[in-house]
Design a protein around this motif. Structure first.
Motif, short mmCIF file in Angstrom:
data_model
loop_
_atom_site.label_atom_id
_atom_site.label_comp_id
_atom_site.label_asym_id
_atom_site.label_seq_id
_atom_site.Cartn_x
_atom_site.Cartn_y
_atom_site.Cartn_z
N GLY A 262 33.91 69.15 94.06
CA GLY A 262 33.21 69.16 92.78
C GLY A 262 32.57 67.85 92.39
N THR A 263 32.51 66.87 93.30
CA THR A 263 31.90 65.58 93.02
C THR A 263 30.45 65.58 93.47
N ASP B 52 30.89 77.21 95.07
CA ASP B 52 31.14 76.44 93.85
C ASP B 52 31.08 74.93 94.08
N GLN B 53 30.41 74.50 95.13
CA GLN B 53 30.34 73.08 95.43
C GLN B 53 29.43 72.34 94.46
N ALA B 54 29.54 71.00 94.46
CA ALA B 54 28.68 70.16 93.63
C ALA B 54 27.33 69.93 94.34
N THR C 140 18.87 71.42 104.15
CA THR C 140 19.94 70.44 103.93
C THR C 140 21.29 71.14 104.08
N PRO C 141 21.95 71.03 105.23
CA PRO C 141 23.20 71.77 105.48
C PRO C 141 24.27 71.54 104.43
N LEU C 142 24.36 70.33 103.88
CA LEU C 142 25.43 70.03 102.93
C LEU C 142 25.27 70.74 101.59
N LEU C 143 24.18 71.45 101.41
CA LEU C 143 24.00 72.24 100.19
C LEU C 143 24.64 73.61 100.30
N TYR C 144 25.13 73.95 101.49
CA TYR C 144 25.60 75.32 101.75
C TYR C 144 27.02 75.34 102.31
N LEU C 145 27.91 74.57 101.69
CA LEU C 145 29.30 74.49 102.15
C LEU C 145 30.17 75.53 101.48
N SER C 146 29.98 75.71 100.18
CA SER C 146 30.76 76.70 99.43
C SER C 146 29.98 77.10 98.19
#
Length: 346
Positions: free
Chosen positions: A14-15, A54-56, A46-52
């Motif tokens: 959530g950060t 409810d992610q930040a 951007t792969p890090l936008l699609y981790l979960s």
């Protein structure tokens, strides 16, 4: 990978994470790949936008070629979003000098002057690889000269797991301070600079990494160093078959990990020679700071009844120079080998 694992884990906790700098989306050295681009359509992914679900949010930008403007903006952003990890990256650490006003007036002193705290993180590629005077030094000495009253953290991690834990510590540390990280260049592809999976899932940031490869009772010489030069020293030690020399890595230069240093030195009861080894010229790098601070701790630890601590801690470095590095790769290699020879022939 250590960096992206840290960012990904923070996002899933959530950060919000923000990174800006020259060529930061792919990384100047082609190591990050935070953003992929379809060569047919030009679309970004951007792969890090699609981790979960409810992610930040993860924001990464290639900034304009103005260190002063870009770093100043990120510093301001860190004040407005103290709950985020806000990072500014120099294309090469040397280029941070274009933003020295921001470092002097705000990052290093704002807490003392105005009670204004910031968790802004500076990523400064640093290391002597024969790339010339404008692509070698992030001017470690300048940052350490500004360090006092626990105003910021200055680190040079040599393992991906330690870098991983350092970035996570910066977010979870209750004391909001700027962080300056001297990040690797050649270490990005160095096989020796690797971590096991469990080193990410357990433990935390280690401000000092001791030497687990030697028999403490056989050690006659203790070498302190920081950053990429450790791997050069380790390779030279192996090549020579040396068994009586311990190499200690200072992963955090400020605050100096004095308790960890004392604990590590206490292991080497038979050591008679203590060395600070660095790639940078004598008037640069960490040595001016180390000479003022580590010497006092050595006197307390090993005693000063016969020889003063200042005399026991010997410096091995390039000669003092007005330029951070030479402009010839061949000359660089000669200097580097001379440095290594001196460490092991003392």
């Amino acid at each position: 990978m250590g960096e992206l694992l840290a960012v990904g884990s923070l996002l899933m906790e959530g950060t919000t994470v923000r990174l800006a700098g020259q060529d930061s989306r792919r990384g100047t050295f082609g190591q990050r790949h935070a953003v992929l681009i379809d060569r047919h359509t030009g679309e970004d992914y951007t792969p890090l936008l699609y981790l979960s679900e409810d992610q930040a949010r993860f924001n990464v930008y290639d900034s304009l070629l103005s260190e002063y403007a870009a770093m100043g903006f990120e510093y301001g952003y860190s004040l407005a979003r103290p709950d985020s990890l806000v990072m500014w990256e120099a294309q090469f650490g040397d280029f941070v000098n274009g933003a020295s006003t921001v470092v002097d007036e705000f990052i290093s002193s704002a807490e003392q002057k105005w009670g204004q705290t910031s968790g802004v993180t500076l990523l400064l590629p640093h290391g002597y690889e024969g790339q010339g005077p404008d692509h070698s030094s992030a001017r470690i000495e300048r940052f350490l000269q500004l360090c006092a009253q626990n105003n910021m953290t200055v680190a040079a991690p040599t393992l991906p797991s330690n870098y991983f834990h350092l970035l996570r510590w910066q977010v979870h540390n209750p004391h909001h301070k700027p962080l300056v990280v001297f990040t690797p260049k050649s270490m990005l592809r160095l096989k020796a600079a690797a971590s096991k999976a469990e080193e990410f899932t357990t433990g935390g940031f280690r401000p000092l990494i001791g030497d687990a490869t030697v028999d403490p009772d056989q050690v006659r010489k203790v070498v302190f160093c920081s950053g990429k030069v450790y791997y050069d020293l380790e390779a030279e030690r192996a090549k020579r078959g040396v068994t009586d020399t311990a190499i200690i890595r200072l992963e955090r230069l400020y605050p100096l990990p004095t308790d960890e240093i004392r604990t590590e030195i206490a292991r080497y009861r038979n050591a008679a020679t203590y060395v600070w080894a660095q790639e940078e010229p004598a008037n640069q790098g960490a040595w001016p700071f180390i000479a003022l601070n580590l010497v006092d701790h050595l006197q307390l630890i090993i005693g000063s009844d016969s020889v003063a601590g200042a005399d026991r801690l010997r410096r091995v470095s390039r000669p003092a120079s007005s330029s951070p590095a030479v402009g010839s790769a061949k000359r660089h290699q000669v200097e580097q080998q001379t440095l290594l020879n001196e460490v092991f022939e003392l």
